[in-house]
Design a protein around this motif. Sequence first.
Motif, mmCIF file in Angstrom:
data_model
loop_
_atom_site.group_PDB
_atom_site.id
_atom_site.type_symbol
_atom_site.label_atom_id
_atom_site.label_comp_id
_atom_site.label_asym_id
_atom_site.label_seq_id
_atom_site.Cartn_x
_atom_site.Cartn_y
_atom_site.Cartn_z
ATOM 1 N N MET A 53 1.167 -1.101 -0.145
ATOM 2 C CA MET A 53 0.105 0.138 0.181
ATOM 3 C C MET A 53 1.249 1.294 0.064
ATOM 4 N N ASP A 54 2.223 1.240 0.674
ATOM 5 C CA ASP A 54 3.121 1.958 0.812
ATOM 6 C C ASP A 54 2.211 3.034 1.683
ATOM 7 N N LEU A 55 1.608 3.245 2.104
ATOM 8 C CA LEU A 55 1.534 4.730 3.027
ATOM 9 C C LEU A 55 2.660 5.045 4.278
ATOM 10 N N ASP A 56 2.791 6.126 4.465
ATOM 11 C CA ASP A 56 3.955 6.467 5.887
ATOM 12 C C ASP A 56 2.611 6.091 6.472
ATOM 13 N N HIS A 57 3.578 5.917 7.887
ATOM 14 C CA HIS A 57 3.282 5.918 9.280
ATOM 15 C C HIS A 57 2.483 6.652 9.989
ATOM 16 N N ALA A 58 3.172 8.142 9.605
ATOM 17 C CA ALA A 58 2.196 9.584 9.909
ATOM 18 C C ALA A 58 1.167 9.061 9.162
ATOM 19 N N THR A 59 0.179 8.491 7.997
ATOM 20 C CA THR A 59 -1.005 8.719 7.862
ATOM 21 C C THR A 59 -1.741 8.051 8.135
ATOM 22 N N GLU A 60 -0.725 6.895 8.389
ATOM 23 C CA GLU A 60 -1.679 6.015 9.343
ATOM 24 C C GLU A 60 -2.452 6.318 10.528
ATOM 25 N N LYS A 206 -15.810 26.076 30.853
ATOM 26 C CA LYS A 206 -14.940 26.151 30.221
ATOM 27 C C LYS A 206 -13.916 25.972 29.992
ATOM 28 N N HIS A 207 -13.653 26.499 31.086
ATOM 29 C CA HIS A 207 -12.116 25.754 31.641
ATOM 30 C C HIS A 207 -12.023 24.197 31.944
ATOM 31 N N ILE A 208 -13.139 23.380 32.316
ATOM 32 C CA ILE A 208 -12.477 22.038 32.099
ATOM 33 C C ILE A 208 -12.604 21.555 30.331
ATOM 34 N N CYS A 209 -13.200 22.317 29.607
ATOM 35 C CA CYS A 209 -13.218 22.457 27.890
ATOM 36 C C CYS A 209 -12.684 22.411 27.310
ATOM 37 N N SER A 210 -12.128 23.801 27.565
ATOM 38 C CA SER A 210 -10.072 24.178 27.726
ATOM 39 C C SER A 210 -9.237 22.833 27.947
ATOM 40 N N ASP A 211 -9.141 22.466 29.278
ATOM 41 C CA ASP A 211 -8.596 21.737 29.483
ATOM 42 C C ASP A 211 -8.217 20.576 28.413
ATOM 43 N N MET A 212 -9.320 19.615 28.332
ATOM 44 C CA MET A 212 -9.254 18.905 27.598
ATOM 45 C C MET A 212 -8.942 19.253 26.119
ATOM 46 N N ALA A 213 -9.665 20.541 25.553
ATOM 47 C CA ALA A 213 -9.023 20.266 23.755
ATOM 48 C C ALA A 213 -7.208 20.887 24.152
ATOM 49 N N VAL A 214 -7.134 21.323 25.158
ATOM 50 C CA VAL A 214 -5.277 21.594 25.232
ATOM 51 C C VAL A 214 -4.400 19.990 25.634
ATOM 52 N N ARG A 215 -5.251 19.186 25.899
ATOM 53 C CA ARG A 215 -4.636 17.838 26.246
ATOM 54 C C ARG A 215 -4.536 17.419 24.906
ATOM 55 N N ALA A 216 -5.810 17.121 24.206
ATOM 56 C CA ALA A 216 -5.908 15.978 22.942
ATOM 57 C C ALA A 216 -4.823 17.242 21.606
ATOM 58 N N ALA A 217 -5.000 18.645 22.079
ATOM 59 C CA ALA A 217 -4.100 19.299 20.495
ATOM 60 C C ALA A 217 -2.490 18.412 21.160
ATOM 61 N N VAL A 218 -1.462 18.284 22.011
ATOM 62 C CA VAL A 218 -0.528 18.141 22.844
ATOM 63 C C VAL A 218 -0.394 16.514 22.170
ATOM 64 N N ALA A 219 -1.468 16.082 22.902
ATOM 65 C CA ALA A 219 -0.846 14.593 22.145
ATOM 66 C C ALA A 219 -1.319 14.164 20.877
ATOM 67 N N ARG A 220 -2.063 14.785 20.571
ATOM 68 C CA ARG A 220 -2.066 14.604 18.526
ATOM 69 C C ARG A 220 -0.810 14.865 17.845
ATOM 70 N N SER A 221 0.030 16.253 18.804
ATOM 71 C CA SER A 221 0.806 16.883 18.277
ATOM 72 C C SER A 221 2.326 15.957 17.718
ATOM 73 N N GLN A 222 1.649 15.763 19.946
ATOM 74 C CA GLN A 222 3.117 14.765 19.592
ATOM 75 C C GLN A 222 3.561 13.354 19.127
ATOM 76 N N LEU A 223 2.132 12.638 18.652
ATOM 77 C CA LEU A 223 1.482 11.608 17.642
ATOM 78 C C LEU A 223 2.258 11.805 16.300
ATOM 79 N N TYR A 224 1.788 13.131 15.637
ATOM 80 C CA TYR A 224 2.472 12.846 14.596
ATOM 81 C C TYR A 224 4.050 13.357 13.881
ATOM 82 N N TYR A 225 4.355 13.779 15.291
ATOM 83 C CA TYR A 225 5.821 14.275 15.539
ATOM 84 C C TYR A 225 7.012 12.830 14.829
ATOM 85 N N ALA A 226 5.731 11.725 16.621
ATOM 86 C CA ALA A 226 7.118 10.414 16.528
ATOM 87 C C ALA A 226 6.590 10.075 15.305
ATOM 88 N N ALA A 227 5.294 10.176 14.206
ATOM 89 C CA ALA A 227 5.205 9.033 13.542
ATOM 90 C C ALA A 227 6.092 9.240 12.294
#
Length: 300
Positions: A53-60, A206-227
Amino acid sequence: MDLTLNDEQEALRTATADWCRDNMALEDARWRAPGLWAELEAMGWTGMTAPGMDLDHATEAVVFCELGRSIAPIGLLSTAAANRWFADGFAGKVALALPADEPGDMRVLDPGGSAAVLMWQADKLCLFVTPDDAPHAPTIDLSTDQCRRSWTVSVQSDNTAAPLHLQLLAAAYAVGCADAARDMAADYAKLRQQFDRPIGWFQALKHICSDMAVRAAVARSQLYYAACALDAGHADAAFHISAAKRLADQAALDNGRANIQVHGGIGMTDEAAPHLCLKRAHLLQFIAPADAALLLKDPV
């Protein structure tokens, strides 16, 4: 390193999200349709990681985030990894094994309809060819059954990238789980009213939801970098993937708990959906866990 999705990745992400929304709703995770696995195979997600399939890990990682957002079957992780790292590939489902308490035993997750079992170890992947003939029992994650099996003769993949690949996909599932909990909480905060206002208007929510958004964004950024590090063959790819798994697992757990808090009384009930995200997050912690020794290694 550019972590922005290209046009192909964005198209795959959108197509996956649309299909999951229409065919694999998170709210139905406890009662998946019997033909769901055949549909997943038809869409190509069980074999998208195969070498041809020749897909890179980032796309997966992008695609598996969306699958994880809908609490897709755990067996997708092991099937995808088996199709990439074992030369002949496997037609059909491959269950995922965790070491059991007793020596020589393994705990098999999502065994239904599988003919083989994949076990993750820090330095390799092991494949066991075994029929699905043991009785099933539920796990903490209501969408996933389990059974107990004894060790049998296995095929091993000694490629150092193989266990990293499965760990990366498991991290992607956890990021998707964190995203799902964030979105569920934000949507409910807009809908539920108190004192003639949506509860999302109040600063505490608002603070609870904002913290949730930040945690998800940080985790996604690290995931993409690792891939991207794994695709580039960087020497520290294992460290970044372990960090991605650690951040993703923590984001999924914390967002799952916060989601229940935002939902209040209804969030504690079995009939509501918030607990599904939290229970999946707990299960994902045991799958290809982050290596604490690697993350806490002495500086050179």
